[in-house]
Structures are given as structure tokens and as C-alpha cells.
Design an enzyme around this catalytic site. Structure first.
Site, PDB file in Angstrom:
ATOM      1  N   VAL A   1      29.988  41.750  27.582  1.00 36.75           N
ATOM      2  CA  VAL A   1      30.123  40.342  27.956  1.00 36.75           C
ATOM      3  C   VAL A   1      29.543  39.385  26.922  1.00 36.75           C
ATOM      4  CG1 VAL A   1      30.191  40.813  30.436  1.00 36.75           C
ATOM      5  CG2 VAL A   1      27.984  40.372  29.315  1.00 36.75           C
TER       6      VAL A   1
ATOM      7  N   SER B   1      17.249  34.750  38.911  1.00 36.40           N
ATOM      8  CA  SER B   1      16.120  35.571  39.329  1.00 36.40           C
ATOM      9  C   SER B   1      14.952  34.658  39.653  1.00 36.40           C
ATOM     10  CB  SER B   1      15.718  36.547  38.222  1.00 36.40           C
ATOM     11  OG  SER B   1      14.478  37.180  38.516  1.00 36.40           O
TER      12      SER B   1
ATOM     13  N   TYR C   1      13.425  37.804  29.504  1.00 31.20           N
ATOM     14  CA  TYR C   1      14.164  37.800  30.770  1.00 31.20           C
ATOM     15  C   TYR C   1      13.988  36.472  31.499  1.00 31.20           C
ATOM     16  CZ  TYR C   1      15.927  39.605  35.240  1.00 31.20           C
ATOM     17  OH  TYR C   1      16.644  39.814  36.411  1.00 31.20           O
ATOM     18  N   ALA C   2      12.755  35.981  31.582  1.00 30.14           N
ATOM     19  CA  ALA C   2      12.476  34.729  32.273  1.00 30.14           C
ATOM     20  C   ALA C   2      13.191  33.558  31.593  1.00 30.14           C
ATOM     21  CB  ALA C   2      10.972  34.468  32.328  1.00 30.14           C
ATOM     22  N   ALA C   3      13.162  33.538  30.269  1.00 28.02           N
ATOM     23  CA  ALA C   3      13.833  32.469  29.528  1.00 28.02           C
ATOM     24  C   ALA C   3      15.334  32.488  29.765  1.00 28.02           C
ATOM     25  CB  ALA C   3      13.523  32.590  28.036  1.00 28.02           C
TER      26      ALA C   3
ATOM     27  N   LYS D   1      16.955  33.777  32.375  1.00 24.77           N
ATOM     28  CA  LYS D   1      17.277  33.416  33.759  1.00 24.77           C
ATOM     29  C   LYS D   1      17.046  31.930  34.017  1.00 24.77           C
ATOM     30  CE  LYS D   1      18.742  37.402  35.174  1.00 24.77           C
ATOM     31  NZ  LYS D   1      20.177  37.591  35.513  1.00 24.77           N
TER      32      LYS D   1
ATOM     33  N   ILE E   1      14.542  43.941  44.502  1.00 25.19           N
ATOM     34  CA  ILE E   1      15.656  44.564  45.214  1.00 25.19           C
ATOM     35  C   ILE E   1      15.681  46.061  44.933  1.00 25.19           C
ATOM     36  CG2 ILE E   1      18.153  44.548  45.562  1.00 25.19           C
ATOM     37  CD1 ILE E   1      16.822  41.935  46.402  1.00 25.19           C
TER      38      ILE E   1
END
Length: 253
Positions: A63, A151, A163-165, A167, A196
Site C-alpha cells: 500500500v 489508534s 507508530y504514534a506519529a 496514527k 485488541i
């Protein structure tokens, strides 16, 4: 949107939350196009969706590749017809502290590869798929819905700069697209899962799992079906636009 016979594209559909959303939407009558790089697991999702009686198309693509995304959207529209929905779910983790130290000494730094790989899939991939599907919907004159999987980490999370940036960027894309695309009859919203139960979290050690569950007001992790149910709710509720729905058991109060 009544999901019966609607065509929904789902990225990262080979397992976990992506697979759960695909199967659940098919059970509600939707047809699905599935994108992922894991051929074996993508086949399993395809089989589960076909058992529900839906039309299914599966493609192995990256993607974060503009040409692959453009080609995939064209193939899907040629085979299934106009797209009515998109769920941007594909994502990866490459966790690490920005700077890891011991007694004042630098042991390790978050590498550019760790940073860029997560940004490429989790943010650029969302941008590319969202852009192409929006253009497809506008050209086809069809109203639709784009759902981005964000998230609760978008608010910042220890050891997850990349990851935080990414999201947080997904949340920004969601609110921006909701404003830009509404005039074309296209809604956009996001789901921000907490902890999850997936293949990823199943590797957590029992003592760490117990600590995590203790920190969740409901006392346990969520299930992929909870995210799938939320996605269906967004599709079916015509007045949800530009909002992020947190599905986390009250973890982020």
C-alpha cells in the site's frame, strides 16, 4: 449506507482486525476487495468471505507503492464495479525508544529504517489508498465512506515515536478528508482501537498481559469483532463524519 451488495475495499485484510472486518461485513451482505502482502493468510480470509456468499477479490500489493495502489483500484473497479467504501487498516510495528540508554551511555537510537517503514505503511499507505478511492468515487459519481484505523497511541505512547506519529497523522487525514469530501457525498471517520486480541498481542507474556488487563477499566482486551462492529456502525450511520471513535474499554480516559 445499507451494506447489502456494497463493494468495500479493506487493506491489511489477511489477519486480525482486517480479517474480522472483512468477514463481518460480508455476513451483512457486502462484497469485498482485500489487499495484503501475505498470500497464505489472504487466501484464508478470501475463503471465509466466500463462505458468507459474497463476491471477493484479493490482491497482493504494497500500500506504500503509488503505482501498485493505482493499479489495484483500477482492477477492483473493473471486476467488482464502483467502490462504496474503504477501510484503511494496513499497518506495522517497529517499536523502539527514541534513544535507549544505560547509566548515561547511549546504547541504541531509533533507526531511520524503523521510522520510515512505519510511516510508509501506516501513513503514506493511508494517504495513497484514500486519495485513489476518493478520486474513484468522485469520478463514478458514487457516494461512499472512508474509514481509517487509527489508534489510541495517536496521543503518544512510550516506545512508539514512529507508530504514534503515524496514527496522529491518520487522525489529521480523517478530519481533513471529512471536510473536503463531504461536498461529494463522501464521509470519512476513524476508529482508534485500544488493546485488541490479535496475533500480535497473543505473543505478550502472561505476566505482562495481566498487567495490561488490570489497567483497562473493563478488565480485558477487546476482540477484533468489536472493531468490525464499529466499522459497520460507521457505514450504516449517515451522520457520522470527521470523528474518531475510540474502542478501548475505557483505557484512555
Amino acid at each position: 449506507m445499507n451494506l447489502n451488495n456494497k463493494n468495500i475495499l479493506i487493506t491489511g485484510a489477511a489477519q486480525g482486525i482486517g480479517q474480522a472486518m472483512a468477514v463481518y461485513l460480508c455476513q451483512k451482505g457486502a462484497n469485498v476487495a482485500l489487499l495484503d502482502l501475505n498470500r497464505e493468510k489472504l487466501k484464508k480470509t478470501t475463503d471465509l468471505c466466500e463462505k458468507a456468499g459474497s463476491k471477493v477479490m484479493a490482491l497482493e500489493i504494497d500500500v506504500s507503492s503509488e503505482s501498485q495502489v493505482e493499479g489495484a483500484i483500477q482492477k477492483i473497479s473493473n471486476n467488482l464495479g464502483s467502490l462504496d467504501g474503504l477501510i484503511n487498516n494496513a499497518g506495522i510495528l517497529r517499536d523502539g525508544l527514541l534513544v535507549k540508554t544505560k547509566k548515561g551511555q547511549i546504547l541504541q537510537k531509533l533507526s531511520l529504517e524503523q521510522w520510515q517503514s512505519v510511516i510508509n505503511i501506516n501513513l503514506t499507505g493511508v494517504f495513497l489508498c484514500g486519495r485513489e478511492v476518493a478520486a474513484h468515487m468522485i469520478e463514478a459519481g458514487s457516494k461512499g465512506v472512508i474509514i481509517n484505523i487509527a489508534s489510541i497511541s495517536s496521543a503518544g505512547n512510550f516506545g512508539q515515536s514512529n507508530y504514534a506519529a503515524a496514527k496522529a497523522g491518520v487522525v489529521a487525514l480523517t478530519t481533513t478528508w471529512a471536510q473536503e469530501l463531504a461536498r461529494h457525498g463522501i464521509r470519512c471517520a476513524a476508529i482508534a482501537p485500544g488493546m485488541i486480541e490479535t496475533e500480535m498481542t497473543s505473543a505478550i507474556k502472561p505476566e505482562a498481559r495481566a498487567k495490561i488487563n488490570a489497567g483497562i477499566p473493563l478488565g480485558h482486551m477487546g476482540l477484533p469483532k468489536h472493531i468490525a462492529q464499529t466499522a459497520a456502525f460507521i457505514f450504516e450511520n449517515h451522520y457520522i463524519n470527521g470523528r474518531v471513535i475510540e474502542v478501548d474499554g475505557g483505557l484512555r480516559l
